[in-house]
Design a protein around this motif. Structure first.
Motif, PDB file in Angstrom:
ATOM      1  N   ILE A   1       0.873  -1.165   0.000  1.00 58.04           N
ATOM      2  CA  ILE A   1       0.000   0.000   0.000  1.00 58.04           C
ATOM      3  C   ILE A   1       0.917   1.224   0.000  1.00 58.04           C
ATOM      4  CG2 ILE A   1      -0.243   0.027   2.506  1.00 58.04           C
ATOM      5  CD1 ILE A   1      -3.091   1.094   2.107  1.00 58.04           C
ATOM      6  N   VAL A   2       0.586   2.202  -0.846  1.00 62.45           N
ATOM      7  CA  VAL A   2       1.371   3.432  -0.956  1.00 62.45           C
ATOM      8  C   VAL A   2       0.558   4.551  -0.325  1.00 62.45           C
ATOM      9  CG1 VAL A   2       2.484   5.053  -2.537  1.00 62.45           C
ATOM     10  CG2 VAL A   2       2.414   2.614  -3.104  1.00 62.45           C
ATOM     11  N   VAL A   3       1.154   5.247   0.637  1.00 61.01           N
ATOM     12  CA  VAL A   3       0.459   6.328   1.337  1.00 61.01           C
ATOM     13  C   VAL A   3       1.344   7.564   1.361  1.00 61.01           C
ATOM     14  CG1 VAL A   3      -0.898   4.767   2.768  1.00 61.01           C
ATOM     15  CG2 VAL A   3       1.261   5.624   3.616  1.00 61.01           C
ATOM     16  N   ASP A   4       0.721   8.711   1.507  1.00 62.63           N
ATOM     17  CA  ASP A   4       1.441   9.966   1.660  1.00 62.63           C
ATOM     18  C   ASP A   4       2.120   9.956   3.028  1.00 62.63           C
ATOM     19  OD1 ASP A   4       2.373  12.513   1.297  1.00 62.63           O
ATOM     20  OD2 ASP A   4       0.443  13.485   1.576  1.00 62.63           O
ATOM     21  N   THR A   5       3.335  10.453   3.081  1.00 64.04           N
ATOM     22  CA  THR A   5       4.091  10.493   4.321  1.00 64.04           C
ATOM     23  C   THR A   5       3.306  11.285   5.371  1.00 64.04           C
ATOM     24  OG1 THR A   5       6.096  10.494   3.009  1.00 64.04           O
ATOM     25  CG2 THR A   5       6.340  11.080   5.312  1.00 64.04           C
ATOM     26  N   GLY A   6       3.183  10.773   6.552  1.00 67.16           N
ATOM     27  CA  GLY A   6       2.453  11.427   7.631  1.00 67.16           C
ATOM     28  C   GLY A   6       1.111  10.778   7.919  1.00 67.16           C
ATOM     29  N   TYR A   7       0.556  10.030   6.945  1.00 70.48           N
ATOM     30  CA  TYR A   7      -0.739   9.393   7.163  1.00 70.48           C
ATOM     31  C   TYR A   7      -0.595   8.010   7.792  1.00 70.48           C
ATOM     32  CZ  TYR A   7      -3.068  13.121   4.685  1.00 70.48           C
ATOM     33  OH  TYR A   7      -3.555  14.348   4.327  1.00 70.48           O
TER      34      TYR A   7
END
Length: 194
Positions: free
Chosen positions: A87-93
């Motif tokens: 899973i690819v997420v925005d840094t901080g989430y």
């Protein structure tokens, strides 16, 4: 009775820690635990991506045996990753993940994505197997949104004061002129922020 509260609007979740059930949480995610629970630092392995990747570099690993309480910003969404699934997420989430998951910080591909994507230069890629918890409202994003409002208010007040002094009076009470100035200030300030 012992009571504790979150430092930011969000959720507090209990987690039973045991051998094989360790968890890695964001650096501000640990709230409280029993004495038998151990807290240590979890480092992203790649130094370069860690230095420029923001919040994903240093996290906390919770191990041992006992009950721990975790603090998440906003709502929490849980995903269960199968072995090898990513899973690819925005840094901080990324709020937390089971220690069985692997985390890597990657550069966003493409110059256009970096410049105009609005998501920053890095993404966090989590590889399973294990559970992952994402938070919907990282405090850094809330602070950024609040700063935009303060900057807009600053421009509005500066422009309003400038227009008032040009009109020759310190206080203008004509409702039609005040409305025109307010509309002008908002459109002018919005175009300056963009």
């Amino acid at each position: 009775m012992i009571a504790f509260a979150s430092s930011f609007p969000g959720q507090i979740r209990p987690w039973e820690i045991a051998p094989g059930k360790e968890i890695v949480v964001q650096k501000a995610g640990f709230l409280a635990a029993q004495e038998s629970v151990e807290l240590s630092i979890f480092f992203q392995k790649k130094l370069g991506s860690g230095l420029f990747g923001g919040e994903g570099f240093i996290m906390q690993k919770i191990s041992g045996h006992g009950l721990a309480f975790l603090e998440f910003d906003g709502s929490v969404i849980e995903y269960v990753l199968q072995p090898g699934q990513q899973i690819v997420v925005d840094t901080g989430y990324l709020a937390a993940m089971e220690a069985t998951c692997n985390m890597e910080i990657r550069t966003v591909p493409g110059i256009k994505n970096m410049m105009f994507g609005g998501e920053g230069l890095f993404n966090t890629v989590i590889t399973g197997s294990g559970r992952v918890w994402l938070q919907t409202m990282p405090i850094s994003n809330v602070a950024g949104a609040i700063m935009k409002v303060f900057r807009q208010d600053k421009y509005n007040s500066m422009l309003y004061n400038k227009n008032s002094s040009l009109a020759g009076s310190d206080i203008d009470t004509d409702p039609a002129r005040l409305l025109k100035r307010r509309i002008f200030c908002r459109s002018y300030c919005t175009s300056r922020l963009i």
